[in-house]
Write a protein that holds these residues in place. Sequence first.
Motif, mmCIF file in Angstrom:
data_model
loop_
_atom_site.group_PDB
_atom_site.id
_atom_site.type_symbol
_atom_site.label_atom_id
_atom_site.label_comp_id
_atom_site.label_asym_id
_atom_site.label_seq_id
_atom_site.Cartn_x
_atom_site.Cartn_y
_atom_site.Cartn_z
ATOM 1 N N GLU A 1 -19.410 -12.260 -43.015
ATOM 2 C CA GLU A 1 -19.797 -12.859 -41.727
ATOM 3 C C GLU A 1 -19.418 -14.333 -41.672
ATOM 4 O O GLU A 1 -19.268 -14.897 -40.580
ATOM 5 N N LEU A 2 -19.310 -14.971 -42.831
ATOM 6 C CA LEU A 2 -18.844 -16.350 -42.925
ATOM 7 C C LEU A 2 -17.729 -16.410 -43.963
ATOM 8 O O LEU A 2 -17.718 -15.638 -44.918
ATOM 9 N N VAL A 3 -16.826 -17.346 -43.779
ATOM 10 C CA VAL A 3 -15.712 -17.550 -44.711
ATOM 11 C C VAL A 3 -15.701 -19.024 -45.108
ATOM 12 O O VAL A 3 -15.811 -19.907 -44.238
ATOM 13 N N GLU A 4 -15.584 -19.288 -46.395
ATOM 14 C CA GLU A 4 -15.524 -20.681 -46.849
ATOM 15 C C GLU A 4 -14.198 -21.301 -46.437
ATOM 16 O O GLU A 4 -13.133 -20.676 -46.536
ATOM 17 N N VAL A 5 -14.272 -22.545 -45.967
ATOM 18 C CA VAL A 5 -13.060 -23.272 -45.600
ATOM 19 C C VAL A 5 -12.946 -24.534 -46.461
ATOM 20 O O VAL A 5 -13.951 -25.069 -46.940
ATOM 21 N N LEU A 6 -11.732 -24.969 -46.664
ATOM 22 C CA LEU A 6 -11.431 -26.156 -47.476
ATOM 23 C C LEU A 6 -12.144 -26.105 -48.839
ATOM 24 O O LEU A 6 -12.809 -27.072 -49.241
ATOM 25 N N PRO A 7 -12.031 -25.005 -49.576
ATOM 26 C CA PRO A 7 -12.720 -24.903 -50.864
ATOM 27 C C PRO A 7 -12.225 -25.910 -51.895
ATOM 28 O O PRO A 7 -12.909 -26.175 -52.882
ATOM 29 N N GLN A 8 -11.031 -26.480 -51.665
ATOM 30 C CA GLN A 8 -10.510 -27.464 -52.610
ATOM 31 C C GLN A 8 -11.224 -28.807 -52.495
ATOM 32 O O GLN A 8 -11.129 -29.641 -53.382
ATOM 33 N N TRP A 9 -11.927 -29.031 -51.373
ATOM 34 C CA TRP A 9 -12.718 -30.250 -51.184
ATOM 35 C C TRP A 9 -14.147 -29.833 -50.847
ATOM 36 O O TRP A 9 -14.447 -29.460 -49.710
ATOM 37 N N ARG A 10 -14.987 -29.889 -51.829
ATOM 38 C CA ARG A 10 -16.345 -29.365 -51.663
ATOM 39 C C ARG A 10 -17.327 -30.466 -51.269
ATOM 40 O O ARG A 10 -17.150 -31.625 -51.657
ATOM 41 N N PRO A 11 -18.359 -30.139 -50.512
ATOM 42 C CA PRO A 11 -19.376 -31.145 -50.180
ATOM 43 C C PRO A 11 -20.093 -31.646 -51.427
ATOM 44 O O PRO A 11 -20.144 -30.966 -52.452
ATOM 45 N N SER A 12 -20.646 -32.858 -51.333
ATOM 46 C CA SER A 12 -21.401 -33.422 -52.447
ATOM 47 C C SER A 12 -22.600 -32.553 -52.781
ATOM 48 O O SER A 12 -23.205 -31.937 -51.900
ATOM 49 N N ALA A 13 -22.938 -32.522 -54.058
ATOM 50 C CA ALA A 13 -24.172 -31.859 -54.472
ATOM 51 C C ALA A 13 -25.336 -32.832 -54.298
ATOM 52 O O ALA A 13 -25.184 -34.044 -54.463
ATOM 53 N N VAL A 14 -26.502 -32.307 -53.951
ATOM 54 C CA VAL A 14 -27.682 -33.133 -53.670
ATOM 55 C C VAL A 14 -28.781 -32.814 -54.670
ATOM 56 O O VAL A 14 -29.134 -31.644 -54.845
ATOM 57 N N PRO A 15 -29.334 -33.823 -55.343
ATOM 58 C CA PRO A 15 -30.449 -33.544 -56.255
ATOM 59 C C PRO A 15 -31.683 -33.114 -55.484
ATOM 60 O O PRO A 15 -31.953 -33.623 -54.391
ATOM 61 N N ILE A 16 -32.429 -32.168 -56.030
ATOM 62 C CA ILE A 16 -33.692 -31.727 -55.438
ATOM 63 C C ILE A 16 -34.808 -32.194 -56.359
ATOM 64 O O ILE A 16 -34.769 -31.946 -57.575
#
Length: 342
Positions: free
Chosen positions: A253-268
């Motif tokens: 239902e969703l497809v990942e786009v621009l997998p070569q540039w990933r969003p920053s990870a966020v500490p929880i």
Amino acid sequence: MDRFQAMQVFVRVVEANSFTRAADGLALPRTTVTTIIQNLERHLGVRLLNRTTRRISLTPDGAAYYKHSTRILAEVEETEACLQDAASRPQGRLRVDVPPAIGNQILIPSLREFHTKYPDVELVIGLSDRRVDLVQEAVDCVIRGGLLEDSSLVARRIGILQSVTCASPSYLSRYGMPRDLEDLQRHQAVHYFWASGRNCNWDFVVDGKEQQVDVPGVVSVNDWMAHLKCGVEGFGMIQTARFMALPHLLSGELVEVLPQWRPSAVPISLLYLQSRQLSPKVRAFSDWVAGLFAGCPLLNGGDENDLDGSNCHRRPQAPELTPQAVQAARLNVPMDAPEFVM
């Protein structure tokens, strides 16, 4: 005169049958023990002990005082033991505030486990993304993403939130698959906005550095489930938590786009007020939720390849996957990825 201490010293002298041995057991000088007994007898107006160079013995008044003293000291010790046990056992009302997505998909499905382990704790869970005033609102602890800004709070890192940029196949059929970050200017985003009204920034990690990108938007919402739904329905591309998007990535239902540039990870982190002594109920919840996040690869730096079907949130069974769908769903964010405040 400290009458409670005098009572303790008197009982120890009687049981040791010696001033010297009693002094050694109490880590007091012998002269101090002698003085305490003399002051006690003077205070009571009776003689408690008969003393000779070889032995000591109780007087009738001393025997009566010893009997009552041992009972009183035993009751005091029992009372203190009961209070110490209550102080160390998690119990009472615990009010926590967590983001709705984490609360609904991570915490609430596992609450039965927490209640079984800590039956005397009454959990009051608030679901919100707004900044909570722990003092004014009488909140014991909160779970939030990002860096600690308020120096009056203590943060315990419990996990790391991975994000993914994705879009529905229907959206991509209309706008095409973006090939680089510049392509995003001809696309449409569904934005998430905070209580302040500010949209959540889009960002990507490029060559190890965080780069923010302003993507045109067609709609903004302030609920993460609604935000995800908008993406599934094809309103635009979204950046959202990977653990939320995973079932839709796996189903296609969703497809990942621009997998070569990933969003920053966020500490929880779990945040609570500074205190010299952390309450047992907050400590119990903190340890439990840290263990819960540790069991979910998508919340501690792993990816869906580490899932065994029993951890992370309760998600629907995905249909049989094509190799393309599996490849599109893969993401791996290192634990030392850049951090930013949500």
